[in-house]
Design a protein around this motif. Structure first.
Motif, mmCIF file in Angstrom:
data_model
loop_
_atom_site.group_PDB
_atom_site.id
_atom_site.type_symbol
_atom_site.label_atom_id
_atom_site.label_comp_id
_atom_site.label_asym_id
_atom_site.label_seq_id
_atom_site.Cartn_x
_atom_site.Cartn_y
_atom_site.Cartn_z
ATOM 1 N N ASP A 194 7.213 -9.602 3.268
ATOM 2 C CA ASP A 194 7.967 -8.353 3.131
ATOM 3 C C ASP A 194 7.493 -7.519 1.945
ATOM 4 O OD1 ASP A 194 8.841 -9.926 1.066
ATOM 5 O OD2 ASP A 194 10.965 -9.829 1.579
ATOM 6 N N HIS A 195 6.310 -7.817 1.388
ATOM 7 C CA HIS A 195 5.798 -7.077 0.236
ATOM 8 C C HIS A 195 5.045 -5.819 0.683
ATOM 9 C CE1 HIS A 195 6.281 -10.079 -3.181
ATOM 10 N NE2 HIS A 195 6.822 -10.673 -2.123
ATOM 11 N N THR A 196 4.885 -4.879 -0.254
ATOM 12 C CA THR A 196 4.214 -3.613 0.062
ATOM 13 C C THR A 196 2.864 -3.474 -0.627
ATOM 14 O OG1 THR A 196 5.299 -2.484 -1.786
ATOM 15 C CG2 THR A 196 6.431 -2.457 0.350
ATOM 16 N N ASP A 197 2.486 -4.442 -1.453
ATOM 17 C CA ASP A 197 1.241 -4.312 -2.218
ATOM 18 C C ASP A 197 0.016 -4.545 -1.341
ATOM 19 O OD1 ASP A 197 2.366 -6.999 -2.231
ATOM 20 O OD2 ASP A 197 0.708 -7.593 -3.514
ATOM 21 N N PRO A 198 -1.115 -3.918 -1.712
ATOM 22 C CA PRO A 198 -1.344 -3.120 -2.920
ATOM 23 C C PRO A 198 -0.844 -1.688 -2.843
ATOM 24 C CG PRO A 198 -3.363 -3.218 -1.674
ATOM 25 C CD PRO A 198 -2.387 -4.106 -0.953
ATOM 26 N N GLY A 199 -0.278 -1.273 -1.730
ATOM 27 C CA GLY A 199 0.357 0.027 -1.645
ATOM 28 C C GLY A 199 -0.581 1.177 -1.326
ATOM 29 N N PRO A 200 -0.025 2.387 -1.200
ATOM 30 C CA PRO A 200 -0.802 3.545 -0.742
ATOM 31 C C PRO A 200 -1.819 4.052 -1.754
ATOM 32 C CG PRO A 200 1.398 4.223 -1.402
ATOM 33 C CD PRO A 200 1.397 2.731 -1.423
ATOM 34 N N ASN A 201 -1.720 3.644 -3.013
ATOM 35 C CA ASN A 201 -2.658 4.129 -4.021
ATOM 36 C C ASN A 201 -3.942 3.309 -4.096
ATOM 37 O OD1 ASN A 201 -0.997 6.290 -5.154
ATOM 38 N ND2 ASN A 201 0.348 4.640 -5.835
ATOM 39 N N TRP A 202 -3.990 2.207 -3.372
ATOM 40 C CA TRP A 202 -5.199 1.386 -3.347
ATOM 41 C C TRP A 202 -6.215 2.035 -2.411
ATOM 42 C CZ3 TRP A 202 -6.873 -2.604 -6.210
ATOM 43 C CH2 TRP A 202 -7.960 -3.363 -5.751
ATOM 44 N N ASN A 203 -7.434 2.273 -2.896
ATOM 45 C CA ASN A 203 -8.455 2.973 -2.111
ATOM 46 C C ASN A 203 -9.292 1.957 -1.330
ATOM 47 O OD1 ASN A 203 -10.783 4.426 -1.234
ATOM 48 N ND2 ASN A 203 -10.395 5.959 -2.800
ATOM 49 N N TRP A 204 -8.849 1.693 -0.101
ATOM 50 C CA TRP A 204 -9.520 0.679 0.711
ATOM 51 C C TRP A 204 -10.943 1.072 1.087
ATOM 52 C CZ3 TRP A 204 -8.606 -4.214 1.278
ATOM 53 C CH2 TRP A 204 -7.314 -4.713 1.106
#
Length: 436
Positions: free
Chosen positions: A329-339
């Motif tokens: 249920d975690h959200t990391d690394p999140g939308p700021n991580w540049n995949w």
């Protein structure tokens, strides 16, 4: 006085009292003001308070949400089995825990009270000498062992030496020689890791992982610590944490610590632990300032090394976010991580760092031939000017418009990146992307 005469008199007094009230409620204190007030009240150097806060949270309270170690606020007042600074702050200030964990000014005040108490216990007489606060700061960290405490405190002193300019809070760079006292005999962590050359071996508590594997390793999982580098290492060494990862990576320089051998099962993705390797990245999912180019490159090199050694395909089907794993249920690394950038690095490419639409602020912004103040000025942008840049180029410290840093922006045009053209505007003020 008769009752009938008393009533008009009281009404008149009440009217006077009401008219004497201020028309507007007092403005809440700024974060900068909170640091100044707390420093003055508890005789704790403001540089120490800000340095600790920046090392812990980059001065972000994360809307009162707890860290992985159950720490709150910009000062990371914690409540766990080894770090009870939140309850200590409540006892020392008389403020309720709910206020200390949710209100920035109270949180800073509480931390100052705790540091003050630790300074008293250490019989710290000259509180103006920043170097003498080393042992007090180390105690505030409540680290699992002396090497981790030194890791934490050295980072605070690095920040004090560099100065801070974030969230409206500024401290000037200070040349400080830390007085490490008993920690001077504590060797910095430096034992070679068991799997990845160059990493530091600092094992997690044996209560926080399982020896051996029940499945073949096939997936690498990217995490964000929701805490600081040293704090995360200390938490994984805490037997009651019941959580760990194989690796932890520092934001500022990409330093890698290995805490669980790859042959063993770290506890980081619940049911999916047996076939995965977990890599934690210092920072918080809602703060892109933690995701530095040094961190991206270091992490990508580690992931590439693991994948090559273990025959794992270097693609997004096998290199996943924590949030993408089943039964989590975690959200990391999140939308700021540049995949996109990260995967390019993992696959051995040398792409340009992320491109951002960058607006200069103010007028007279210099464009120079190198990221140095001594470099020749090629042109001056009238500003505000919208350009494209390459971030994370470090050079001389620049101060302009009330902001200071040494991250320069490399200009690009429609044909690509230009040779030796840098802009020294130190603050793009773009939400959701790292400062350039």
């Amino acid at each position: 006085m008769r009752k009938t005469a008393l009533i008009p008199a009281l009404l008149a007094v009440g009217a006077l009292a009401l008219t004497a009230l201020p028309s507007d409620a007092a403005e809440p204190p700024t974060l900068a003001g909170a640091f100044s007030a707390a420093a003055a009240k508890y005789d704790v150097p403001r540089e120490v308070l800000v340095g600790v806060a920046y090392a812990e949270t980059h001065l972000d309270d994360h809307d009162g949400e707890p860290s992985q170690a159950n720490g709150y606020g910009v000062m990371h007042l914690a409540s766990n089995n080894v770090n009870k600074t939140l309850s200590e702050a409540s006892r020392l200030t008389g403020l309720p825990v709910a206020e200390l964990s949710k209100d920035n000014a109270s949180n800073v005040l509480g931390a100052a009270a705790v540091l003050d108490a630790y300074a008293d216990q250490a019989r710290l007489s000259d509180r103006s000498d920043l170097g003498k606060w080393y042992g007090v700061i180390a105690k505030y960290s409540h680290s699992a062992d002396a090497p981790t405490a030194r890791l934490y405190t050295d980072e605070v002193y690095r920040i004090i030496g560099k100065g801070v300019n974030a969230e409206g809070v500024t401290t000037q760079p200070q040349r400080v020689v830390p007085d490490r006292g008993a920690y001077a005999k504590t060797a910095p962590l430096g034992t070679a890791a068991v799997d990845y050359p160059g990493a530091i071996w600092n094992p997690a508590s044996t209560s926080n992982y399982r020896v051996g594997r029940t499945a073949a390793i096939s997936t690498i999982v990217v995490h964000v610590t929701q805490g600081s580098y040293a704090g995360t290492i200390s938490w994984f060494k805490n037997p009651s944490a019941q959580v760990s990862a194989h690796y932890v990576i520092r934001s500022s320089d990409g330093e890698v610590t290995q805490m669980v051998a790859e042959k063993d099962t770290a506890w980081h993705v619940r049911t999916e632990n047996p076939y995965t390797i977990g890599i934690e990245h210092e920072g918080f999912v809602d703060q892109p300032s933690w995701f530095t180019d040094a961190m991206y490159r270091s992490s990508a090199a580690l992931t590439r090394n693991i994948a090559d050694r273990r025959g794992i395909p270097k693609d997004r089907a096998h290199i996943k976010a924590h949030s993408e794993m089943p039964n989590n249920d975690h959200t990391d690394p999140g939308p700021n991580w540049n995949w996109d950038y990260y995967m390019q690095l993992v696959n051995g490419g040398e792409p340009n760092p992320p491109e951002y639409n960058f607006t200069t602020w103010g007028s007279g912004v210099n464009v120079r031939s190198a990221p140095k103040l001594s470099a020749s000025v090629v042109t001056t942008l009238p500003g505000p000017t919208r350009v494209f840049v390459e971030c994370q180029v470090q050079g001389d410290t620049v101060t302009a418009g009330g902001y200071t840093n040494n991250w320069w922006a490399k200009l690009r045009d429609q044909k690509g990146y230009m040779t030796n053209i840098y802009i020294d505007d130190p603050n793009p003020k773009l939400p959701g992307v790292p400062e350039c």
